[in-house]
Design a protein around this motif. Sequence first.
Motif, mmCIF file in Angstrom:
data_model
loop_
_atom_site.group_PDB
_atom_site.id
_atom_site.type_symbol
_atom_site.label_atom_id
_atom_site.label_comp_id
_atom_site.label_asym_id
_atom_site.label_seq_id
_atom_site.Cartn_x
_atom_site.Cartn_y
_atom_site.Cartn_z
ATOM 1 N N THR A 69 5.191 11.740 57.869
ATOM 2 C CA THR A 69 5.941 10.734 58.731
ATOM 3 C C THR A 69 5.761 9.414 57.857
ATOM 4 N N VAL A 70 5.072 9.337 56.981
ATOM 5 C CA VAL A 70 5.187 7.937 56.310
ATOM 6 C C VAL A 70 5.675 7.921 54.740
ATOM 7 N N GLY A 71 6.273 9.138 54.583
ATOM 8 C CA GLY A 71 7.264 9.233 53.287
ATOM 9 C C GLY A 71 7.963 8.108 53.085
ATOM 10 N N GLY A 72 8.155 7.893 51.969
ATOM 11 C CA GLY A 72 9.203 6.524 51.819
ATOM 12 C C GLY A 72 10.263 7.192 50.708
ATOM 13 N N GLU A 73 10.646 5.960 49.782
ATOM 14 C CA GLU A 73 11.886 6.392 49.125
ATOM 15 C C GLU A 73 11.583 7.530 47.957
ATOM 16 N N GLN A 74 10.384 7.676 47.437
ATOM 17 C CA GLN A 74 10.234 8.638 46.646
ATOM 18 C C GLN A 74 10.308 10.044 47.230
ATOM 19 N N ASN A 75 9.873 10.000 48.435
ATOM 20 C CA ASN A 75 10.100 11.508 49.218
ATOM 21 C C ASN A 75 9.105 12.621 48.604
ATOM 22 N N VAL A 76 7.915 12.308 48.383
ATOM 23 C CA VAL A 76 6.867 13.038 47.847
ATOM 24 C C VAL A 76 5.676 12.881 48.386
ATOM 25 N N PHE A 77 4.825 13.981 48.723
ATOM 26 C CA PHE A 77 3.396 13.924 48.947
ATOM 27 C C PHE A 77 2.702 14.868 47.889
ATOM 28 N N SER A 78 1.258 14.994 48.085
ATOM 29 C CA SER A 78 0.496 15.706 47.273
ATOM 30 C C SER A 78 -0.459 16.652 48.025
ATOM 31 N N LEU A 79 -0.607 17.688 47.325
ATOM 32 C CA LEU A 79 -1.677 18.843 48.064
ATOM 33 C C LEU A 79 -2.885 18.836 47.184
ATOM 34 N N CYS A 80 -4.015 18.581 47.440
ATOM 35 C CA CYS A 80 -5.168 18.390 46.997
ATOM 36 C C CYS A 80 -6.147 19.465 47.361
ATOM 37 N N PHE A 81 -6.669 20.173 46.468
ATOM 38 C CA PHE A 81 -7.212 21.534 46.506
ATOM 39 C C PHE A 81 -8.731 21.410 46.121
ATOM 40 N N ARG A 82 -9.493 21.537 47.143
ATOM 41 C CA ARG A 82 -10.876 21.294 47.093
ATOM 42 C C ARG A 82 -11.678 22.451 47.699
ATOM 43 N N GLY A 83 -12.345 23.508 46.876
ATOM 44 C CA GLY A 83 -13.221 24.523 47.632
ATOM 45 C C GLY A 83 -12.854 25.178 48.628
ATOM 46 N N SER A 84 -13.145 24.819 50.101
ATOM 47 C CA SER A 84 -12.482 25.466 51.283
ATOM 48 C C SER A 84 -11.490 24.748 52.031
ATOM 49 N N SER A 85 -10.767 23.650 51.522
ATOM 50 C CA SER A 85 -9.750 22.983 52.274
ATOM 51 C C SER A 85 -8.520 22.602 51.259
ATOM 52 N N ILE A 86 -7.647 22.055 52.111
ATOM 53 C CA ILE A 86 -6.359 21.902 51.504
ATOM 54 C C ILE A 86 -6.027 20.433 52.097
ATOM 55 N N CYS A 87 -5.906 19.539 51.232
ATOM 56 C CA CYS A 87 -5.652 18.250 51.774
ATOM 57 C C CYS A 87 -4.207 17.647 51.572
ATOM 58 N N VAL A 88 -3.469 17.250 52.474
ATOM 59 C CA VAL A 88 -1.981 16.780 52.407
ATOM 60 C C VAL A 88 -2.077 15.310 52.439
ATOM 61 N N LYS A 89 -1.759 14.553 51.264
ATOM 62 C CA LYS A 89 -1.629 13.174 51.247
ATOM 63 C C LYS A 89 -0.268 12.564 50.849
ATOM 64 N N CYS A 90 -0.137 11.416 51.478
ATOM 65 C CA CYS A 90 1.052 10.825 51.475
ATOM 66 C C CYS A 90 0.948 9.440 51.308
ATOM 67 N N GLY A 91 1.514 8.558 50.361
ATOM 68 C CA GLY A 91 1.295 7.196 50.304
ATOM 69 C C GLY A 91 2.619 6.587 50.052
ATOM 70 N N SER A 92 3.255 5.440 50.763
ATOM 71 C CA SER A 92 4.320 5.013 50.424
ATOM 72 C C SER A 92 4.407 3.681 50.747
ATOM 73 N N GLU A 93 5.458 3.013 50.705
ATOM 74 C CA GLU A 93 5.773 1.376 51.022
ATOM 75 C C GLU A 93 5.507 1.307 52.612
#
Length: 367
Positions: free
Chosen positions: A269-293
């Motif tokens: 929902t906060v996606g910006g002009e780059q239109n990307v987010f990341s998936l961060c894999f750590r042990g027993s969880s998946i974290c979806v991160k999004c940072g933009s203007e």
Amino acid sequence: MKATFNLPELMALVKSVNSIAPTRDALNVLRCVLLETESTGIVRICATDLNIRVECRAAAEVAESGQLLVNARLLAGILQKLDSDTVTISGTDDKRASIEGGYASYSLPTLPPETYPSADTPNCEDIAAVKGIPSLVRRVVFAAAAESKLPTMRCVNLIFTADGLKATACDGSRLAVAKAESKSKTEQSILVPAASLLKLSGLVADRDELHIGVAGKNVFFKKEDFVFSARLVEGRSINADSMLKSVQSVFTMLTDARAMYRAASAASTVGGEQNVFSLCFRGSSICVKCGSENGRSQQSIKAVALSGTPAGEYWYDQAQLLGCLRAMKGSLMLDVGQRGVLVMRTDDLCCLQTSRRRPANAEDKAA
């Protein structure tokens, strides 16, 4: 021609063919539907945009056999205004048509029927009989390229084998593969434009058994009193099996498809002009991160490691990955390959999604 129809039945048929006839940027004749009555008491209603064609048949009280070519949108609008159980349509082949129902009467212009593209359905041997076409289309059509210089990228590859029907679509960055049960008589692979299959899926139901055949450069989907045809595309599609086998899994995780989609959707929902987010894999969880203007967000879901050691952060196109996840349901198995290539599997769908380069300002904008 002159015939009396059951109004609700005729309205339903006209509505179906109405979705095929173009409304703009087309010849006047293509904006029309062809009504053809036979002395046997059958009316045939046809519409085409030259790439796809639909034909429906219904019973009617035929007083005079013949043909009428009338504007599709105008006919549909008139039928919706009538307050009666039946409607009578009459007229000469190339002058005007009269539509009467209840206390209402309309007169509208027609075009010469002979100017309409041929509406004859050729005899063709069936390749297979398939149910569930609409749901099959929905599971793969999103992965076809909306715009591409390669016509094959805008298609869905239908592969008929003795084991059933497989449908694949690929836009160069992602791949979708789904299967359906079918009664195949021969092995054959055809390329059907995704736009044509979307039109078909809106005209039939999953419960309908469609008999599929090929004649010349067209594919035909047939059931009782209904024929839909689409122009095929020549060329070769990507070998989906080879592409999936080429992915070397680094680790595998199991999670829930709906939970994964909700997390990715919320983060985007906060996606910006780059239109990307990341998936961060750590042990027993998946974290979806999004940072933009527009801001920063972070959503985590639980997952189970099935093989390897889940670790790493990879970036993906938001719209593309969300399209894959939206089509999936149930348990989701994630194979993460080298450079973050994702292979996502549920019971009825397999998707491959490539990763993107790490954004230059990822450190500043990631949550």
